[in-house]
Scaffold this motif. Sequence first.
Motif, PDB file in Angstrom:
ATOM      1  N   TYR A   1       0.829  -1.214   0.000  1.00 41.40           N
ATOM      2  CA  TYR A   1       0.000   0.000   0.000  1.00 41.40           C
ATOM      3  C   TYR A   1       0.864   1.266   0.000  1.00 41.40           C
ATOM      4  CZ  TYR A   1      -4.064  -2.931   0.670  1.00 41.40           C
ATOM      5  OH  TYR A   1      -5.051  -3.869   0.486  1.00 41.40           O
ATOM      6  N   ARG A   2       2.030   1.174   0.657  1.00 38.85           N
ATOM      7  CA  ARG A   2       2.956   2.309   0.629  1.00 38.85           C
ATOM      8  C   ARG A   2       3.455   2.534  -0.804  1.00 38.85           C
ATOM      9  NH1 ARG A   2       8.508   3.282   1.207  1.00 38.85           N
ATOM     10  NH2 ARG A   2       8.929   5.319   2.116  1.00 38.85           N
ATOM     11  N   TYR A   3       3.786   1.457  -1.488  1.00 35.32           N
ATOM     12  CA  TYR A   3       4.256   1.562  -2.878  1.00 35.32           C
ATOM     13  C   TYR A   3       3.157   2.156  -3.774  1.00 35.32           C
ATOM     14  CZ  TYR A   3       5.736   0.199  -7.564  1.00 35.32           C
ATOM     15  OH  TYR A   3       6.060   0.223  -8.901  1.00 35.32           O
ATOM     16  N   GLU A   4       1.932   1.648  -3.603  1.00 40.38           N
ATOM     17  CA  GLU A   4       0.798   2.151  -4.391  1.00 40.38           C
ATOM     18  C   GLU A   4       0.611   3.659  -4.169  1.00 40.38           C
ATOM     19  OE1 GLU A   4      -1.968   0.236  -6.249  1.00 40.38           O
ATOM     20  OE2 GLU A   4      -0.100  -0.874  -6.544  1.00 40.38           O
ATOM     21  N   THR A   5       0.791   4.087  -2.939  1.00 35.64           N
ATOM     22  CA  THR A   5       0.623   5.502  -2.594  1.00 35.64           C
ATOM     23  C   THR A   5       1.733   6.343  -3.229  1.00 35.64           C
ATOM     24  OG1 THR A   5      -0.459   4.871  -0.521  1.00 35.64           O
ATOM     25  CG2 THR A   5       0.348   7.120  -0.663  1.00 35.64           C
ATOM     26  N   GLN A   6       2.956   5.822  -3.195  1.00 43.18           N
ATOM     27  CA  GLN A   6       4.070   6.524  -3.837  1.00 43.18           C
ATOM     28  C   GLN A   6       3.825   6.674  -5.344  1.00 43.18           C
ATOM     29  OE1 GLN A   6       6.709   7.927  -2.459  1.00 43.18           O
ATOM     30  NE2 GLN A   6       6.362   7.239  -0.363  1.00 43.18           N
ATOM     31  N   GLN A   7       3.247   5.631  -5.957  1.00 45.78           N
ATOM     32  CA  GLN A   7       2.914   5.676  -7.384  1.00 45.78           C
ATOM     33  C   GLN A   7       1.852   6.743  -7.660  1.00 45.78           C
ATOM     34  OE1 GLN A   7       5.681   3.935  -8.438  1.00 45.78           O
ATOM     35  NE2 GLN A   7       4.357   3.360 -10.112  1.00 45.78           N
ATOM     36  N   GLU A   8       0.930   6.882  -6.709  1.00 45.47           N
ATOM     37  CA  GLU A   8      -0.120   7.902  -6.825  1.00 45.47           C
ATOM     38  C   GLU A   8       0.491   9.305  -6.781  1.00 45.47           C
ATOM     39  OE1 GLU A   8      -3.918   6.878  -4.949  1.00 45.47           O
ATOM     40  OE2 GLU A   8      -3.713   8.741  -3.848  1.00 45.47           O
ATOM     41  N   PHE A   9       1.427   9.522  -5.863  1.00 45.51           N
ATOM     42  CA  PHE A   9       2.122  10.814  -5.786  1.00 45.51           C
ATOM     43  C   PHE A   9       2.796  11.119  -7.131  1.00 45.51           C
ATOM     44  CE2 PHE A   9       3.106  10.145  -0.942  1.00 45.51           C
ATOM     45  CZ  PHE A   9       1.775  10.397  -0.640  1.00 45.51           C
ATOM     46  N   GLN A  10       3.420  10.080  -7.710  1.00 44.93           N
ATOM     47  CA  GLN A  10       4.132  10.244  -8.972  1.00 44.93           C
ATOM     48  C   GLN A  10       3.181  10.587 -10.112  1.00 44.93           C
ATOM     49  OE1 GLN A  10       7.654  10.139  -9.186  1.00 44.93           O
ATOM     50  NE2 GLN A  10       7.095  11.136 -11.105  1.00 44.93           N
ATOM     51  N   LEU A  11       2.018   9.935 -10.111  1.00 45.86           N
ATOM     52  CA  LEU A  11       1.003  10.204 -11.135  1.00 45.86           C
ATOM     53  C   LEU A  11       0.578  11.674 -11.101  1.00 45.86           C
ATOM     54  CD1 LEU A  11      -1.138   9.253 -13.269  1.00 45.86           C
ATOM     55  CD2 LEU A  11      -2.657   8.791 -11.321  1.00 45.86           C
ATOM     56  N   ILE A  12       0.329  12.185  -9.892  1.00 43.78           N
ATOM     57  CA  ILE A  12      -0.092  13.583  -9.739  1.00 43.78           C
ATOM     58  C   ILE A  12       1.006  14.522 -10.258  1.00 43.78           C
ATOM     59  CG2 ILE A  12      -0.813  15.366  -8.091  1.00 43.78           C
ATOM     60  CD1 ILE A  12      -2.792  12.943  -8.501  1.00 43.78           C
ATOM     61  N   GLN A  13       2.256  14.181  -9.947  1.00 41.82           N
ATOM     62  CA  GLN A  13       3.393  14.968 -10.457  1.00 41.82           C
ATOM     63  C   GLN A  13       3.424  14.945 -11.988  1.00 41.82           C
ATOM     64  OE1 GLN A  13       7.228  13.851  -8.971  1.00 41.82           O
ATOM     65  NE2 GLN A  13       7.222  15.446  -7.430  1.00 41.82           N
ATOM     66  N   ASN A  14       3.210  13.760 -12.543  1.00 34.97           N
ATOM     67  CA  ASN A  14       3.230  13.604 -14.006  1.00 34.97           C
ATOM     68  C   ASN A  14       2.121  14.416 -14.672  1.00 34.97           C
ATOM     69  OD1 ASN A  14       5.341  11.859 -13.629  1.00 34.97           O
ATOM     70  ND2 ASN A  14       4.174   9.986 -14.010  1.00 34.97           N
ATOM     71  N   TRP A  15       1.019  14.589 -13.973  1.00 33.92           N
ATOM     72  CA  TRP A  15      -0.080  15.411 -14.491  1.00 33.92           C
ATOM     73  C   TRP A  15       0.251  16.905 -14.406  1.00 33.92           C
ATOM     74  CZ3 TRP A  15      -4.859  12.663 -11.849  1.00 33.92           C
ATOM     75  CH2 TRP A  15      -5.232  11.539 -12.627  1.00 33.92           C
ATOM     76  N   GLY A  16       1.328  17.231 -13.717  1.00 34.78           N
ATOM     77  CA  GLY A  16       1.734  18.634 -13.593  1.00 34.78           C
ATOM     78  C   GLY A  16       1.009  19.384 -12.505  1.00 34.78           C
ATOM     79  N   ILE A  17       0.369  18.651 -11.602  1.00 33.77           N
ATOM     80  CA  ILE A  17      -0.350  19.302 -10.494  1.00 33.77           C
ATOM     81  C   ILE A  17       0.597  19.449  -9.315  1.00 33.77           C
ATOM     82  CG2 ILE A  17      -2.252  19.068  -8.830  1.00 33.77           C
ATOM     83  CD1 ILE A  17      -3.813  17.605 -11.033  1.00 33.77           C
ATOM     84  N   THR A  18       0.882  20.682  -8.948  1.00 25.44           N
ATOM     85  CA  THR A  18       1.815  20.944  -7.852  1.00 25.44           C
ATOM     86  C   THR A  18       1.155  21.665  -6.683  1.00 25.44           C
ATOM     87  OG1 THR A  18       2.477  22.976  -8.974  1.00 25.44           O
ATOM     88  CG2 THR A  18       3.844  21.032  -9.371  1.00 25.44           C
ATOM     89  N   GLY A  19      -0.070  22.139  -6.872  1.00 21.34           N
ATOM     90  CA  GLY A  19      -0.795  22.836  -5.802  1.00 21.34           C
ATOM     91  C   GLY A  19      -2.115  22.143  -5.511  1.00 21.34           C
ATOM     92  N   PHE A  20      -2.545  22.225  -4.279  1.00 15.34           N
ATOM     93  CA  PHE A  20      -3.778  21.541  -3.848  1.00 15.34           C
ATOM     94  C   PHE A  20      -4.701  22.524  -3.140  1.00 15.34           C
ATOM     95  CE2 PHE A  20       0.016  18.893  -3.586  1.00 15.34           C
ATOM     96  CZ  PHE A  20      -0.274  17.987  -4.593  1.00 15.34           C
ATOM     97  N   PRO A  21      -6.020  22.303  -3.256  1.00 15.29           N
ATOM     98  CA  PRO A  21      -6.698  21.232  -3.978  1.00 15.29           C
ATOM     99  C   PRO A  21      -6.744  21.474  -5.486  1.00 15.29           C
ATOM    100  CG  PRO A  21      -8.324  22.721  -3.059  1.00 15.29           C
ATOM    101  CD  PRO A  21      -6.975  23.213  -2.591  1.00 15.29           C
TER     102      PRO A  21
END
Length: 211
Positions: free
Chosen positions: A154-174
């Motif tokens: 689950y930690r790995y899956e979460t890290q992959q999710e962080f990477q996906l968001i980065q790849n989408w170019g989203i750096t600010g939230f929400p």
Amino acid sequence: MRFIYVYDPLCGWCYGFTPVVLQLQQQSNGTMEFDILSGGMITGDNRHPFSSMAAYIQREHTNVEEMTGVKFGEAFLRKLLPSAEIMDSEKPSVALNVFKQYQPENAISFAHDMQVTLNYDGVSLNSDDTYRKLIRKFGLPEDEFISRLHDEHYRYETQQEFQLIQNWGITGFPAAILDTGKQLYLCARGFTTLERLQETIDNIIQESKSI
């Protein structure tokens, strides 16, 4: 049609925006699929004590309250914020992924419960006991949940999710994305009212029909 809410559990503006997303989910009445992804705002070398952000958050939280209507609790502002407790997005993000294995339809509600626990009740999201209490409302098996919370998968899956968001170019939230099945559209960047969000979604749907 899928609405993807990109948030971070430690983001104050996300605390203000999650109730808007919950209202949208309720109003959609099952006509749209909802997903929530964590952005990994504070992880690795970026982790630091709450006290290092205290002055900034003390100034900024009133803006969040005025614009969104949420309230930050005294326990957060006076007890947790000045403390040496570490700000770390990873564990609550893993918890959200574990939760989605059980009740994906309630994932945004669970995310909001974590935000209230942190920002109003002033309770750290670094402790296993916090999650034991949070999942009781949803009737989930406590020991199994905590075991999965520490599972490397689950930690790995979460890290992959962080990477996906980065790849989408989203750096600010929400942020929020509408997936029409053909294309991804950014439909919110920063806090957005329900009316404006709905209007943007309607416009995207109209536009996607003409493509």
